[in-house]
Design an enzyme around this catalytic site. Structure first.
Site, PDB file in Angstrom:
ATOM      1  N   HIS A   1       3.877   7.296   3.600  1.00  0.00           N
ATOM      2  CA  HIS A   1       4.804   6.166   3.545  1.00  0.00           C
ATOM      3  C   HIS A   1       4.437   5.225   2.402  1.00  0.00           C
ATOM      4  CE1 HIS A   1       1.560   4.419   6.144  1.00  0.00           C
ATOM      5  NE2 HIS A   1       1.855   3.294   5.507  1.00  0.00           N
TER       6      HIS A   1
ATOM      7  N   HIS B   1       0.820  -1.208   0.000  1.00  0.00           N
ATOM      8  CA  HIS B   1       0.000   0.000   0.000  1.00  0.00           C
ATOM      9  C   HIS B   1       0.850   1.253   0.000  1.00  0.00           C
ATOM     10  CE1 HIS B   1       0.444  -0.671   4.473  1.00  0.00           C
ATOM     11  NE2 HIS B   1       0.577   0.649   4.492  1.00  0.00           N
TER      12      HIS B   1
ATOM     13  N   GLN C   1      -3.962   3.479   1.314  1.00  0.00           N
ATOM     14  CA  GLN C   1      -4.344   3.505   2.736  1.00  0.00           C
ATOM     15  C   GLN C   1      -4.483   4.975   3.138  1.00  0.00           C
ATOM     16  OE1 GLN C   1      -1.280   2.764   5.781  1.00  0.00           O
ATOM     17  NE2 GLN C   1      -2.566   1.078   6.479  1.00  0.00           N
TER      18      GLN C   1
ATOM     19  N   GLU D   1       7.509   0.820   5.054  1.00  0.00           N
ATOM     20  CA  GLU D   1       6.889  -0.194   5.916  1.00  0.00           C
ATOM     21  C   GLU D   1       7.027  -1.548   5.243  1.00  0.00           C
ATOM     22  OE1 GLU D   1       2.781   0.833   6.772  1.00  0.00           O
ATOM     23  OE2 GLU D   1       2.296  -1.212   7.363  1.00  0.00           O
TER      24      GLU D   1
ATOM     25  N   GLU E   1      -8.318   4.572   9.609  1.00  0.00           N
ATOM     26  CA  GLU E   1      -7.836   4.344   8.246  1.00  0.00           C
ATOM     27  C   GLU E   1      -8.897   3.707   7.368  1.00  0.00           C
ATOM     28  OE1 GLU E   1      -4.786   1.286   9.416  1.00  0.00           O
ATOM     29  OE2 GLU E   1      -5.834   0.198   7.852  1.00  0.00           O
TER      30      GLU E   1
END
Ligand code: MC0
Length: 149
Positions: free
Chosen positions: A84, A7, A60, A134, A43
Protein backbone atom coordinates in the site's frame (compact mmCIF):
# COMPACT_ATOMS: atom_id res chain seq x y z
CA UNK A 1 -5.11 18.24 2.69
CA UNK A 2 -2.72 15.44 1.81
CA UNK A 3 0.78 16.89 2.11
CA UNK A 4 3.32 14.08 1.84
CA UNK A 5 3.91 10.44 1.09
CA UNK A 6 3.94 9.26 4.70
CA UNK A 7 5.06 5.76 3.86
CA UNK A 8 5.09 2.93 1.39
CA UNK A 9 4.04 -0.37 2.95
CA UNK A 10 5.99 -3.41 1.80
CA UNK A 11 4.83 -6.93 2.66
CA UNK A 12 7.54 -9.45 3.53
CA UNK A 13 7.81 -12.97 4.91
CA UNK A 14 10.79 -12.34 7.19
CA UNK A 15 11.00 -8.87 8.75
CA UNK A 16 14.53 -9.26 10.12
CA UNK A 17 15.93 -10.45 6.78
CA UNK A 18 14.14 -7.65 4.91
CA UNK A 19 15.41 -5.01 7.35
CA UNK A 20 18.91 -6.35 6.82
CA UNK A 21 18.49 -6.12 3.01
CA UNK A 22 17.50 -2.44 3.23
CA UNK A 23 20.38 -1.73 5.65
CA UNK A 24 23.06 -3.56 3.70
CA UNK A 25 21.92 -2.45 0.24
CA UNK A 26 20.87 1.16 0.82
CA UNK A 27 22.11 2.05 4.30
CA UNK A 28 18.58 2.66 5.67
CA UNK A 29 18.33 2.15 9.44
CA UNK A 30 15.32 1.16 11.53
CA UNK A 31 13.65 4.21 13.11
CA UNK A 32 10.90 2.32 14.95
CA UNK A 33 9.47 -1.20 15.34
CA UNK A 34 6.19 -2.39 16.80
CA UNK A 35 3.51 -5.07 16.65
CA UNK A 36 0.04 -3.87 15.70
CA UNK A 37 -2.22 -6.71 16.87
CA UNK A 38 -5.36 -5.16 15.40
CA UNK A 39 -3.79 -5.03 11.94
CA UNK A 40 -2.00 -8.36 12.43
CA UNK A 41 1.48 -7.11 11.58
CA UNK A 42 4.98 -6.78 12.97
CA UNK A 43 6.52 -3.73 11.34
CA UNK A 44 9.71 -1.74 10.98
CA UNK A 45 9.70 1.92 9.94
CA UNK A 46 12.77 3.11 8.00
CA UNK A 47 12.88 6.91 7.85
CA UNK A 48 13.86 8.11 4.39
CA UNK A 49 13.52 11.89 4.68
CA UNK A 50 11.82 14.72 6.54
CA UNK A 51 9.16 16.61 4.63
CA UNK A 52 8.24 20.28 4.25
CA UNK A 53 5.02 19.84 6.25
CA UNK A 54 7.01 18.96 9.39
CA UNK A 55 6.47 15.22 8.94
CA UNK A 56 8.57 12.53 7.33
CA UNK A 57 8.47 9.77 4.74
CA UNK A 58 9.19 6.15 5.64
CA UNK A 59 9.38 2.69 4.19
CA UNK A 60 7.17 0.45 6.31
CA UNK A 61 8.21 -3.21 6.24
CA UNK A 62 5.33 -5.49 7.25
CA UNK A 63 5.45 -9.13 8.34
CA UNK A 64 2.10 -10.76 9.13
CA UNK A 65 1.59 -12.18 12.61
CA UNK A 66 -1.51 -14.07 11.45
CA UNK A 67 -2.19 -15.81 8.14
CA UNK A 68 -5.73 -14.38 8.02
CA UNK A 69 -4.54 -10.76 8.40
CA UNK A 70 -4.70 -8.38 5.43
CA UNK A 71 -0.95 -8.69 4.85
CA UNK A 72 -0.98 -12.47 5.40
CA UNK A 73 -3.69 -12.90 2.77
CA UNK A 74 -1.90 -10.54 0.40
CA UNK A 75 1.40 -12.43 0.75
CA UNK A 76 -0.24 -15.81 0.17
CA UNK A 77 -1.82 -14.53 -3.05
CA UNK A 78 0.85 -12.20 -4.44
CA UNK A 79 4.14 -12.86 -2.68
CA UNK A 80 6.37 -10.12 -1.33
CA UNK A 81 6.15 -6.56 -2.65
CA UNK A 82 4.48 -3.18 -2.37
CA UNK A 83 1.26 -3.57 -0.38
CA UNK A 84 0.00 0.00 0.00
CA UNK A 85 0.84 3.68 -0.20
CA UNK A 86 0.05 6.09 2.63
CA UNK A 87 -0.53 9.84 2.34
CA UNK A 88 0.01 12.11 5.34
CA UNK A 89 -2.57 14.67 6.41
CA UNK A 90 -3.17 16.87 9.44
CA UNK A 91 -6.84 15.82 9.37
CA UNK A 92 -7.50 12.15 8.64
CA UNK A 93 -11.12 12.54 9.79
CA UNK A 94 -11.93 15.47 7.51
CA UNK A 95 -10.01 14.20 4.51
CA UNK A 96 -11.47 10.69 4.71
CA UNK A 97 -15.00 12.11 4.94
CA UNK A 98 -14.38 14.36 1.94
CA UNK A 99 -13.02 11.41 -0.05
CA UNK A 100 -15.98 9.22 1.01
CA UNK A 101 -18.33 11.90 -0.35
CA UNK A 102 -16.59 11.52 -3.71
CA UNK A 103 -17.77 7.89 -3.83
CA UNK A 104 -14.56 6.15 -2.74
CA UNK A 105 -15.05 3.40 -0.15
CA UNK A 106 -13.34 4.33 3.12
CA UNK A 107 -12.78 1.05 4.98
CA UNK A 108 -13.24 2.29 8.56
CA UNK A 109 -16.09 4.34 10.05
CA UNK A 110 -13.57 5.96 12.40
CA UNK A 111 -9.77 6.10 12.02
CA UNK A 112 -7.89 3.37 13.91
CA UNK A 113 -4.51 3.09 15.60
CA UNK A 114 -1.51 3.09 13.28
CA UNK A 115 2.22 3.10 13.53
CA UNK A 116 3.91 5.32 16.16
CA UNK A 117 0.62 6.49 17.67
CA UNK A 118 -0.81 7.71 14.38
CA UNK A 119 -4.49 7.59 13.36
CA UNK A 120 -5.14 5.80 10.08
CA UNK A 121 -7.79 4.75 7.64
CA UNK A 122 -7.75 2.94 4.29
CA UNK A 123 -9.42 3.44 0.90
CA UNK A 124 -10.53 0.36 -1.03
CA UNK A 125 -8.00 -0.54 -3.75
CA UNK A 126 -10.78 -1.28 -6.24
CA UNK A 127 -11.85 2.39 -6.00
CA UNK A 128 -8.24 3.64 -6.34
CA UNK A 129 -7.09 2.08 -9.60
CA UNK A 130 -5.74 -1.00 -7.86
CA UNK A 131 -3.78 0.78 -5.11
CA UNK A 132 -4.63 0.13 -1.46
CA UNK A 133 -4.36 3.69 -0.10
CA UNK A 134 -3.96 4.74 3.51
CA UNK A 135 -4.44 8.16 5.09
CA UNK A 136 -2.33 8.96 8.16
CA UNK A 137 -2.32 11.69 10.78
CA UNK A 138 0.87 11.34 12.78
CA UNK A 139 0.78 11.38 16.58
CA UNK A 140 2.28 14.88 16.83
CA UNK A 141 -0.25 16.25 14.37
CA UNK A 142 -3.20 14.44 15.97
CA UNK A 143 -2.20 15.91 19.32
CA UNK A 144 -1.84 19.42 17.86
CA UNK A 145 -5.35 19.27 16.28
CA UNK A 146 -6.82 18.01 19.58
CA UNK A 147 -5.28 21.00 21.37
CA UNK A 148 -6.52 23.37 18.69
CA UNK A 149 -9.88 22.19 19.03
C1 MC0 B 1 -6.48 -6.80 -1.69
N1 MC0 B 1 -6.58 -6.34 -2.97
C2 MC0 B 1 -5.61 -5.46 -3.20
C3 MC0 B 1 -4.87 -5.38 -2.00
N2 MC0 B 1 -5.44 -6.21 -1.09
N3 MC0 B 1 -5.31 -4.74 -4.28
C4 MC0 B 1 -4.23 -3.92 -4.19
N4 MC0 B 1 -3.46 -3.80 -3.07
C5 MC0 B 1 -3.75 -4.52 -1.97
N5 MC0 B 1 -3.00 -4.40 -0.88
C6 MC0 B 1 -7.57 -6.76 -3.96
C7 MC0 B 1 -7.55 -8.27 -4.15
O1 MC0 B 1 -6.57 -8.64 -5.11
C8 MC0 B 1 -8.94 -8.57 -4.60
O2 MC0 B 1 -9.07 -8.29 -5.98
C9 MC0 B 1 -9.77 -7.55 -3.83
O3 MC0 B 1 -8.88 -6.49 -3.47
C10 MC0 B 1 -10.36 -8.16 -2.55
O4 MC0 B 1 -9.28 -8.69 -1.82
P1 MC0 B 1 -9.33 -10.00 -0.90
O5 MC0 B 1 -8.04 -10.67 -1.02
O6 MC0 B 1 -10.57 -10.77 -1.17
O7 MC0 B 1 -9.37 -9.43 0.54
P2 MC0 B 1 -10.47 -8.68 1.35
O8 MC0 B 1 -11.56 -8.15 0.50
O9 MC0 B 1 -10.83 -9.56 2.49
O10 MC0 B 1 -9.59 -7.48 1.90
C11 MC0 B 1 -9.04 -6.50 1.06
C12 MC0 B 1 -8.99 -5.19 1.88
C13 MC0 B 1 -8.22 -5.52 3.17
C14 MC0 B 1 -8.27 -4.15 1.04
C15 MC0 B 1 -10.40 -4.73 2.20
O11 MC0 B 1 -6.90 -5.98 2.86
C16 MC0 B 1 -8.11 -4.38 4.13
O12 MC0 B 1 -9.04 -4.12 4.92
N6 MC0 B 1 -6.97 -3.64 4.13
C17 MC0 B 1 -6.78 -2.51 5.03
C18 MC0 B 1 -5.97 -2.89 6.25
C19 MC0 B 1 -4.58 -3.33 5.91
O13 MC0 B 1 -4.22 -3.56 4.76
N7 MC0 B 1 -3.75 -3.50 6.95
C20 MC0 B 1 -2.36 -3.93 6.81
C21 MC0 B 1 -1.44 -2.78 6.91
P3 MC0 B 1 -9.69 -9.36 -7.00
O14 MC0 B 1 -9.61 -8.68 -8.34
O15 MC0 B 1 -8.86 -10.58 -6.86
O16 MC0 B 1 -11.11 -9.52 -6.52
S1 MC0 B 1 -1.44 -2.14 8.55
C22 MC0 B 1 -0.65 -0.67 8.47
O17 MC0 B 1 -0.22 -0.28 7.43
C23 MC0 B 1 -0.56 0.09 9.78
C24 MC0 B 1 0.16 -0.71 10.82
C25 MC0 B 1 0.08 1.48 9.64
O18 MC0 B 1 0.35 1.95 8.54
O19 MC0 B 1 0.30 2.13 10.69
Amino acid sequence: MLTRIDHIGIACHDLDATVEFYRATYGFEVFHTEINEEQGVREAMLKINETSDGGASYLQLLEPVREDSAVGKWLAKNGEGVHHIAFGTEDVDGDSEAIREKGVRVLYEEPRNGSMGSRITFLHPKDCHGVLTELVTSAARACRSDQAG
